[in-house]
Design a protein around this motif. Structure first.
Motif, PDB file in Angstrom:
ATOM      1  N   ARG A  64       0.821  -1.205   0.000  1.00  0.00           N
ATOM      2  CA  ARG A  64       0.000   0.000   0.000  1.00  0.00           C
ATOM      3  C   ARG A  64       0.865   1.269   0.000  1.00  0.00           C
ATOM      4  O   ARG A  64       1.093   1.867  -1.046  1.00  0.00           O
ATOM      5  N   ASN A 100      -1.837  -4.050  -3.159  1.00  0.00           N
ATOM      6  CA  ASN A 100      -3.203  -4.183  -2.684  1.00  0.00           C
ATOM      7  C   ASN A 100      -4.204  -3.560  -3.663  1.00  0.00           C
ATOM      8  O   ASN A 100      -4.039  -2.411  -4.074  1.00  0.00           O
ATOM      9  N   ASN A 137      -7.091  -2.265  -3.246  1.00  0.00           N
ATOM     10  CA  ASN A 137      -7.685  -0.999  -2.790  1.00  0.00           C
ATOM     11  C   ASN A 137      -6.768   0.185  -3.064  1.00  0.00           C
ATOM     12  O   ASN A 137      -7.233   1.280  -3.399  1.00  0.00           O
ATOM     13  N   GLU A 159      -6.975   0.858  -6.774  1.00  0.00           N
ATOM     14  CA  GLU A 159      -8.206   1.576  -7.115  1.00  0.00           C
ATOM     15  C   GLU A 159      -8.114   3.052  -6.738  1.00  0.00           C
ATOM     16  O   GLU A 159      -8.642   3.916  -7.449  1.00  0.00           O
ATOM     17  N   ALA A 160      -7.449   3.365  -5.642  1.00  0.00           N
ATOM     18  CA  ALA A 160      -7.268   4.773  -5.257  1.00  0.00           C
ATOM     19  C   ALA A 160      -6.460   5.514  -6.313  1.00  0.00           C
ATOM     20  O   ALA A 160      -6.772   6.670  -6.660  1.00  0.00           O
ATOM     21  N   LYS A 175      -5.159   0.208   5.528  1.00  0.00           N
ATOM     22  CA  LYS A 175      -5.814  -1.098   5.715  1.00  0.00           C
ATOM     23  C   LYS A 175      -6.679  -1.121   6.976  1.00  0.00           C
ATOM     24  O   LYS A 175      -7.510  -2.028   7.131  1.00  0.00           O
ATOM     25  N   ASP A 215     -10.117  -1.473   5.864  1.00  0.00           N
ATOM     26  CA  ASP A 215     -10.505  -2.564   4.964  1.00  0.00           C
ATOM     27  C   ASP A 215     -11.795  -3.219   5.446  1.00  0.00           C
ATOM     28  O   ASP A 215     -11.952  -3.540   6.627  1.00  0.00           O
ATOM     29  N   GLU A 270     -13.782   2.466   3.658  1.00  0.00           N
ATOM     30  CA  GLU A 270     -12.602   1.911   2.992  1.00  0.00           C
ATOM     31  C   GLU A 270     -12.081   2.819   1.867  1.00  0.00           C
ATOM     32  O   GLU A 270     -10.912   3.228   1.882  1.00  0.00           O
ATOM     33  N   ALA A 271     -12.927   3.149   0.908  1.00  0.00           N
ATOM     34  CA  ALA A 271     -12.476   3.949  -0.235  1.00  0.00           C
ATOM     35  C   ALA A 271     -12.007   5.328   0.215  1.00  0.00           C
ATOM     36  O   ALA A 271     -10.981   5.831  -0.269  1.00  0.00           O
ATOM     37  N   TYR A 285      -8.463   5.114   1.750  1.00  0.00           N
ATOM     38  CA  TYR A 285      -7.423   4.939   0.730  1.00  0.00           C
ATOM     39  C   TYR A 285      -7.226   6.225  -0.076  1.00  0.00           C
ATOM     40  O   TYR A 285      -6.103   6.608  -0.398  1.00  0.00           O
ATOM     41  N   ASP A 286      -8.325   6.899  -0.398  1.00  0.00           N
ATOM     42  CA  ASP A 286      -8.205   8.168  -1.118  1.00  0.00           C
ATOM     43  C   ASP A 286      -7.477   9.212  -0.274  1.00  0.00           C
ATOM     44  O   ASP A 286      -6.668   9.995  -0.785  1.00  0.00           O
TER      45      ASP A 286
END
Length: 201
Positions: A53, A86, A88, A91-92, A169, A172, A177-178, A181-182
């Motif tokens: 990450r 990872n 996630n 995706e970020a 994490k 998670d 979650e999103a 990470y953003d």
């Protein structure tokens, strides 16, 4: 520099975050700027425990910020153990505007691109001392407290800098979650762009 349009908008929006960086954090970031300024061939290796990450986010944003400001570096990442980049975190980066190809597999080699005019980065999980990471004459950027404690000495590193980030994490599997990470992606982006803006100035 011809960034992808969504990524250009994201980068353009970072200045407000950069302006809010506290002086203590800037002092740590300036250690990285000083290393790059003094090195004839700067190499940055972002290190966390699993290379999944924070270290990947550091690698990707450092290379992007360097290219944006016309500064030549090589950016790497590694862990005290290898797992996988990872999804996630991937995706970020996609939400920020990177073009990413996901090949599949247990430890896939993602291609991460910030511009149609540049070769993509190849990102996958590896130990910090495994190829293609440098074996000597690099700055070890420690992005998590666990890796920092486990590896009090990074052999071959000419500089060791502690730049710790909270692990996203922790969110998670939660509704946050999103967002988490953003948040981490944006923090690391802002700090990398601060580092390289200091070099340009």
């Amino acid at each position: 520099m011809n960034l992808y349009p969504l990524l250009k908008n994201y980068v353009d929006s970072l200045q407000s975050d950069i302006d809010k960086l506290p002086d203590g954090r800037k002092a740590t970031l300036n250690q990285i700027s000083d290393y790059i300024r003094s090195s004839g061939s700067p190499k940055l290796n972002f290190i966390c425990t699993h290379n999944s990450r924070r270290s990947h986010l550091g690698q990707v944003w450092a290379q992007t910020a360097a290219e944006f400001h016309g500064i030549k570096i090589e950016s790497f990442s590694g862990g005290t153990e290898a797992t996988a980049f990872n999804p996630n975190a991937v995706e970020a980066l996609k939400r920020a505007g990177f073009e990413i190809q996901i090949p599949g597999g247990t430890n896939p080699k993602y291609t991460v691109s910030f511009s149609p005019d540049n070769d993509p980065m190849i990102c996958f999980s590896k130990k910090f001392d495994e190829a293609p990471n440098p074996a000597q004459n690099f700055a070890a950027i420690m992005t998590c407290s666990e890796a920092d404690a486990e590896c009090p000495v990074i052999f071959g590193a000419s500089e060791r800098i502690k730049l710790l980030y909270e692990d996203p994490k922790v969110a998670d599997g939660t509704p946050d979650e999103a967002n988490k990470y953003d948040e981490r992606c944006r923090q690391i982006a802002s700090e990398m762009f601060y580092i390289f803006s200091q070099l340009k100035n």
